[in-house]
Scaffold this active site. Structure first.
Site, mmCIF file in Angstrom:
data_model
loop_
_atom_site.group_PDB
_atom_site.id
_atom_site.type_symbol
_atom_site.label_atom_id
_atom_site.label_comp_id
_atom_site.label_asym_id
_atom_site.label_seq_id
_atom_site.Cartn_x
_atom_site.Cartn_y
_atom_site.Cartn_z
ATOM 1 N N ASN A 1 20.398 116.347 21.504
ATOM 2 C CA ASN A 1 21.387 115.770 20.599
ATOM 3 C C ASN A 1 20.650 115.341 19.337
ATOM 4 O O ASN A 1 19.950 114.334 19.341
ATOM 5 C CB ASN A 1 22.066 114.560 21.280
ATOM 6 C CG ASN A 1 22.973 113.807 20.333
ATOM 7 O OD1 ASN A 1 23.321 114.292 19.261
ATOM 8 N ND2 ASN A 1 23.373 112.606 20.736
ATOM 9 N N TRP A 2 20.795 116.130 18.279
ATOM 10 C CA TRP A 2 20.002 115.871 17.068
ATOM 11 C C TRP A 2 20.610 114.789 16.181
ATOM 12 O O TRP A 2 20.036 114.457 15.132
ATOM 13 C CB TRP A 2 19.818 117.184 16.278
ATOM 14 C CG TRP A 2 19.008 118.204 17.020
ATOM 15 C CD1 TRP A 2 18.294 117.993 18.169
ATOM 16 C CD2 TRP A 2 18.824 119.584 16.689
ATOM 17 N NE1 TRP A 2 17.680 119.158 18.564
ATOM 18 C CE2 TRP A 2 17.990 120.153 17.679
ATOM 19 C CE3 TRP A 2 19.282 120.402 15.661
ATOM 20 C CZ2 TRP A 2 17.607 121.501 17.655
ATOM 21 C CZ3 TRP A 2 18.907 121.738 15.638
ATOM 22 C CH2 TRP A 2 18.076 122.276 16.625
ATOM 23 N N LYS A 3 21.767 114.292 16.576
ATOM 24 C CA LYS A 3 22.434 113.211 15.821
ATOM 25 C C LYS A 3 22.469 113.565 14.329
ATOM 26 O O LYS A 3 22.547 114.732 13.974
ATOM 27 C CB LYS A 3 21.741 111.871 16.080
ATOM 28 C CG LYS A 3 21.560 111.612 17.569
ATOM 29 C CD LYS A 3 21.256 110.183 17.886
ATOM 30 C CE LYS A 3 20.960 110.056 19.374
ATOM 31 N NZ LYS A 3 20.859 108.691 19.826
ATOM 32 N N HIS B 1 30.168 109.759 23.384
ATOM 33 C CA HIS B 1 28.826 109.181 23.210
ATOM 34 C C HIS B 1 28.980 107.704 22.834
ATOM 35 O O HIS B 1 29.886 107.335 22.079
ATOM 36 C CB HIS B 1 28.070 109.942 22.116
ATOM 37 C CG HIS B 1 26.608 109.624 22.092
ATOM 38 N ND1 HIS B 1 26.123 108.454 21.549
ATOM 39 C CD2 HIS B 1 25.536 110.297 22.570
ATOM 40 C CE1 HIS B 1 24.809 108.427 21.687
ATOM 41 N NE2 HIS B 1 24.426 109.537 22.306
ATOM 42 N N GLU C 1 27.460 105.919 20.804
ATOM 43 C CA GLU C 1 27.443 105.645 19.356
ATOM 44 C C GLU C 1 28.828 105.859 18.760
ATOM 45 O O GLU C 1 29.235 105.151 17.839
ATOM 46 C CB GLU C 1 26.383 106.518 18.667
ATOM 47 C CG GLU C 1 24.981 106.001 18.976
ATOM 48 C CD GLU C 1 23.880 107.035 18.893
ATOM 49 O OE1 GLU C 1 24.094 108.131 18.333
ATOM 50 O OE2 GLU C 1 22.777 106.758 19.416
ATOM 51 N N GLU D 1 24.495 107.617 30.442
ATOM 52 C CA GLU D 1 23.585 107.129 29.408
ATOM 53 C C GLU D 1 23.711 105.611 29.286
ATOM 54 O O GLU D 1 24.601 105.117 28.574
ATOM 55 C CB GLU D 1 23.940 107.765 28.058
ATOM 56 C CG GLU D 1 23.811 109.272 28.036
ATOM 57 C CD GLU D 1 23.500 109.780 26.635
ATOM 58 O OE1 GLU D 1 22.489 110.476 26.487
ATOM 59 O OE2 GLU D 1 24.222 109.450 25.684
ATOM 60 N N GLY E 1 17.665 105.395 22.537
ATOM 61 C CA GLY E 1 16.913 105.173 21.300
ATOM 62 C C GLY E 1 16.073 103.908 21.301
ATOM 63 O O GLY E 1 15.581 103.481 20.261
ATOM 64 N N SER F 1 16.166 107.679 26.190
ATOM 65 C CA SER F 1 14.715 107.668 25.982
ATOM 66 C C SER F 1 13.951 108.597 26.929
ATOM 67 O O SER F 1 12.855 108.260 27.378
ATOM 68 C CB SER F 1 14.177 106.237 26.067
ATOM 69 O OG SER F 1 14.758 105.440 25.052
ATOM 70 N N GLY G 1 17.933 112.613 22.985
ATOM 71 C CA GLY G 1 18.116 112.311 21.567
ATOM 72 C C GLY G 1 16.810 112.483 20.808
ATOM 73 O O GLY G 1 16.372 113.602 20.522
ATOM 74 N N GLY G 2 16.147 111.375 20.512
ATOM 75 C CA GLY G 2 14.944 111.367 19.668
ATOM 76 C C GLY G 2 13.918 112.433 20.007
ATOM 77 O O GLY G 2 13.414 113.129 19.111
#
Ligand code: PEP
Length: 253
Positions: free
Chosen positions: A9-11, A98, A100, A170, A176, A215, A236-237
């Site tokens: 997930n490159w956000k 998600h 976010e 999640e 993150g 993470s 993610g990151g």
């Protein structure tokens, strides 16, 4: 037997150059990973076409994903993108719910259920994200929160829709933050989710992939993937660096 799925997930990251480098790195690394491990990548809407072209040219097993969608097919919804539009670009996986989006964009369970249905109506697979906040975990209501989020979709769409869906557990406190749930903590919630589904349909429960997200990196992926009910990860990151993402995917072999 459930095969693993690892989705990046490159956000809201990347410009055209970074996206090119990232996709090329993933394409180069793909042959090192077993074909049985499914891989997906979710760039911004704006970069989907660029990524899709690169993937098409490479002709490798990498699924095109999107981070969001709107539930209506077309109309006066300024700034939104519909499921048919995504499907036309070759998208086959769409993240929905998600944390976010739930938190920063106030997405309700009802809207998430509508989006989920729109994704499936266009022959794509929803990745339904569910998870508790730190406060909720500390209050001991993780199970209640996670199952309520799941139930919101089951109530609206029925249990059968989970024949073509992925769930991503999640925990919000792990997204993150660098704080990963321990393999035992994650497995416990994954088991609860699968048992809840099994009470309604044992075949759905046995077949559905439940990903862990929060993470995940190359250093912790393997012990998470070794758990009985963890079928891969939403990353993610760590998915913004090709070598790191490939290394996570290798842990799923
Ligand atoms: C995510 O955004 O879904 C996620 C799991 O992020 P991170 O891996 O950076 O915690």
């Amino acid at each position: 037997m459930r095969h693993k799925l690892v989705v990046g997930n490159w956000k809201m990251h990347g410009d055209r150059d970074l996206i090119n480098r990232l996709v090329e790195g993933i394409i180069d690394g793909r042959p090192q990973i077993s074909e049985t491990v499914e891989i997906g990548i979710c760039p911004t809407y704006l970069h989907i076409e660029q990524v899709a072209k690169l993937l098409l040219a490479a002709n490798l097993k990498i699924r095109m994903g999107a981070q969001n969608v709107y539930c209506e097919e077309k109309g006066a919804y300024t700034g939104e993108v519909s499921a048919p539009m995504l499907a036309q670009l070759g998208v086959s996986l769409v993240i929905v719910g998600h944390s976010e989006r739930r938190e920063l964009f106030a997405e309700s369970d009802a809207l998430i259920a509508e989006k989920f249905k729109a994704i499936q109506a266009n022959n794509m697979t929803p990745i339904l994200c569910i998870g508790e906040s730190l406060e909720q975990r500390e209050q001991g209501i993780t199970e209640e929160i996670v199952l309520a989020q799941l139930d919101a979709v089951i109530r609206e769409a029925g249990i059968d829709v989970f024949n073509n869906a992925v769930i991503a557990y999640e925990p919000i406190w792990a997204i993150g933050t660098g704080k990963t749930a321990t393999p035992d903590q994650a497995q416990e919630v994954h088991r609860i989710i699968r048992e809840y589904l099994a009470d309604q349909d044992t075949e759905v429960a046995a077949a559905i992939k439940i990903l862990y997200g929060g993470s995940v990196k190359s250093g912790n992926a393997r012990e998470l993937f070794d758990q009985a009910d963890i079928d891969g990860s939403l990353v993610g990151g760590a998915s913004l660096e090709a070598a790191e993402f490939i290394s996570i995917c290798k842990s799923a072999d």
